[in-house]
Design an enzyme around this catalytic site. Sequence first.
Site, mmCIF file in Angstrom:
data_model
loop_
_atom_site.group_PDB
_atom_site.id
_atom_site.type_symbol
_atom_site.label_atom_id
_atom_site.label_comp_id
_atom_site.label_asym_id
_atom_site.label_seq_id
_atom_site.Cartn_x
_atom_site.Cartn_y
_atom_site.Cartn_z
ATOM 1 N N GLU A 158 83.825 -28.959 16.985
ATOM 2 C CA GLU A 158 83.015 -27.800 16.574
ATOM 3 C C GLU A 158 81.556 -28.162 16.297
ATOM 4 O O GLU A 158 81.004 -27.797 15.264
ATOM 5 C CB GLU A 158 83.668 -27.133 15.341
ATOM 6 C CG GLU A 158 85.118 -26.746 15.595
ATOM 7 C CD GLU A 158 85.869 -26.250 14.348
ATOM 8 O OE1 GLU A 158 85.269 -26.193 13.270
ATOM 9 O OE2 GLU A 158 87.061 -25.921 14.490
ATOM 10 N N ASN A 199 85.884 -30.867 21.241
ATOM 11 C CA ASN A 199 86.837 -29.778 20.993
ATOM 12 C C ASN A 199 86.111 -28.634 20.279
ATOM 13 O O ASN A 199 85.254 -28.874 19.431
ATOM 14 C CB ASN A 199 87.955 -30.337 20.084
ATOM 15 C CG ASN A 199 89.146 -29.434 19.930
ATOM 16 O OD1 ASN A 199 89.678 -28.910 20.915
ATOM 17 N ND2 ASN A 199 89.587 -29.217 18.695
ATOM 18 N N HIS A 235 92.136 -20.058 19.439
ATOM 19 C CA HIS A 235 92.598 -19.220 18.323
ATOM 20 C C HIS A 235 92.328 -17.756 18.686
ATOM 21 O O HIS A 235 91.217 -17.260 18.516
ATOM 22 C CB HIS A 235 91.891 -19.613 17.024
ATOM 23 C CG HIS A 235 92.275 -20.977 16.554
ATOM 24 N ND1 HIS A 235 93.557 -21.269 16.113
ATOM 25 C CD2 HIS A 235 91.579 -22.138 16.484
ATOM 26 C CE1 HIS A 235 93.615 -22.551 15.775
ATOM 27 N NE2 HIS A 235 92.434 -23.100 15.999
ATOM 28 N N GLU A 264 94.735 -25.809 20.403
ATOM 29 C CA GLU A 264 95.144 -25.199 19.117
ATOM 30 C C GLU A 264 95.553 -23.743 19.293
ATOM 31 O O GLU A 264 95.192 -22.879 18.485
ATOM 32 C CB GLU A 264 93.982 -25.277 18.096
ATOM 33 C CG GLU A 264 93.446 -26.665 17.863
ATOM 34 C CD GLU A 264 92.351 -26.749 16.799
ATOM 35 O OE1 GLU A 264 92.156 -25.772 16.042
ATOM 36 O OE2 GLU A 264 91.685 -27.795 16.729
ATOM 37 N N ASP A 266 96.933 -20.189 19.119
ATOM 38 C CA ASP A 266 97.768 -19.244 18.374
ATOM 39 C C ASP A 266 97.202 -17.845 18.594
ATOM 40 O O ASP A 266 96.065 -17.689 19.030
ATOM 41 C CB ASP A 266 97.946 -19.594 16.884
ATOM 42 C CG ASP A 266 96.667 -19.796 16.110
ATOM 43 O OD1 ASP A 266 95.585 -19.435 16.604
ATOM 44 O OD2 ASP A 266 96.742 -20.327 14.981
HETATM 45 O O1 9MR Z 1 95.239 -25.493 10.135
HETATM 46 C C1 9MR Z 1 94.310 -26.157 9.346
HETATM 47 C C2 9MR Z 1 94.413 -25.672 7.902
HETATM 48 O O2 9MR Z 1 95.652 -26.056 7.344
HETATM 49 C C3 9MR Z 1 93.251 -26.222 7.089
HETATM 50 O O3 9MR Z 1 93.296 -25.663 5.789
HETATM 51 C C4 9MR Z 1 91.942 -25.886 7.779
HETATM 52 C C5 9MR Z 1 90.750 -26.416 7.001
HETATM 53 O O4 9MR Z 1 89.553 -26.168 7.645
HETATM 54 O O5 9MR Z 1 91.939 -26.444 9.094
HETATM 55 C C6 9MR Z 1 92.920 -25.891 9.907
HETATM 56 O O6 9MR Z 1 92.854 -26.424 11.211
HETATM 57 C C7 9MR Z 1 91.650 -26.181 11.933
HETATM 58 C C8 9MR Z 1 91.460 -27.339 12.883
HETATM 59 O O7 9MR Z 1 91.486 -28.561 12.194
HETATM 60 C C9 9MR Z 1 90.158 -27.205 13.659
HETATM 61 N N1 9MR Z 1 90.090 -25.930 14.322
HETATM 62 C C10 9MR Z 1 90.358 -24.751 13.522
HETATM 63 C C11 9MR Z 1 91.701 -24.915 12.801
HETATM 64 C C12 9MR Z 1 92.055 -23.666 12.035
HETATM 65 O O8 9MR Z 1 91.116 -23.450 11.022
#
Ligand code: 9MR
Length: 346
Positions: A158, A199, A235, A264, A266
């Site tokens: 990101e 990513n 997402h 990722e 969903d």
């Molecule tokens: O799924 C993850 C969640 O449990 C955490 O609290 C969160 C913190 O920022 O991160 C989520 O995973 C993220 C991933 O690492 C990067 N892309 C976005 C995902 C969803 O927020």
Amino acid sequence: MKPLIIALALILATPLPAYAHPRPPRDLRQLAQQTGIKIGSAVDIAALRAESDYRKVLNREFSHVTAENAMKWESVEPQRGTFTWADADTLVDNARRNHQQVRGHTLVWHNQLPAWLTTGVADGTIGNAELRSILRDHITTQVRRYKGKIRAWDVVNEVVEEDGTMRQSIWLTHLGPGYIADAFRWARRADPHAKLFINDYNLEWNAPKIETTLALIKDLQAQGVPIDGAGFQGHLGIQYDYPGDWANVMRRFAGLGLEVAVTELDVRMELPVTPEKLATQAQYYSRALTDCLSVKACHELTVWGYTDRHSWVPGWFEGQGSACLLDESLAPKPAYQSLLAVKSPR
Ligand code: 9MR
């Protein structure tokens, strides 16, 4: 008679095209085998440890795994110099026992950084030169620890904003734009065989982000920086149109010689759940798989958690949920069936 026998023999000897598998796949692992791509899931380590049904379904269905949180910096080095690898090790060990490949997530991000790091930078006790060596040591230590056990690393996560500018993270503001090239080089040195990815989210459709990311990759390649892949987080939500140009976007990245992956996936929805919404969600999932399969360089599709029992969505989007393939009791939803029904062009 003879020509007939020869003709019959020829027909029998002709291999079936990939999509003409005699039987539909029984589960996602078999689907992955038949289509030749890797189908993965993010893993909640607490659930992996404590819930035998979660563990059983994960290991049955998936041939690729990503740690949802366990490999992030705040998880592995909560205090400076104190490393807590137990959760990440659990994932990697479980993967080895269950013939799963691993995506490492993630080395350089602006979120989930340990407090000692962010406060040290904020109050000036960590200067820029020290910050750079801290980042180098972090990447080197973590990548070396799992050398040979990680198929692909999300090296930078990101780094581009929605408007196509570079994200003003502590990395950019304190180290300058060269931190990205440095990160890839340090990762390559620590594990020459892991595929190194950039990513991002909304990279499926957001033009400014797509253009900046492509330009960034070309620039890195021109400098000889080792970058192997681009990850599309994916997402999605059914209240938004499906990103219909996604396969073309993937092809543009593949055109730079990169592997592409859905990292990722969903598909969330506004609650309550209805059969209609589940049917729409199923289409989004199967379209994402179809898009990946239509691009030769797409070798992996990973979902961000496979069950609604453990999903980041309800905690982040008020009134939304049900984003995963299986429900809270691990029963397959229409989305799961829709993946098994995808006809592979490969
Ligand atoms: O799924 C993850 C969640 O449990 C955490 O609290 C969160 C913190 O920022 O991160 C989520 O995973 C993220 C991933 O690492 C990067 N892309 C976005 C995902 C969803 O927020």
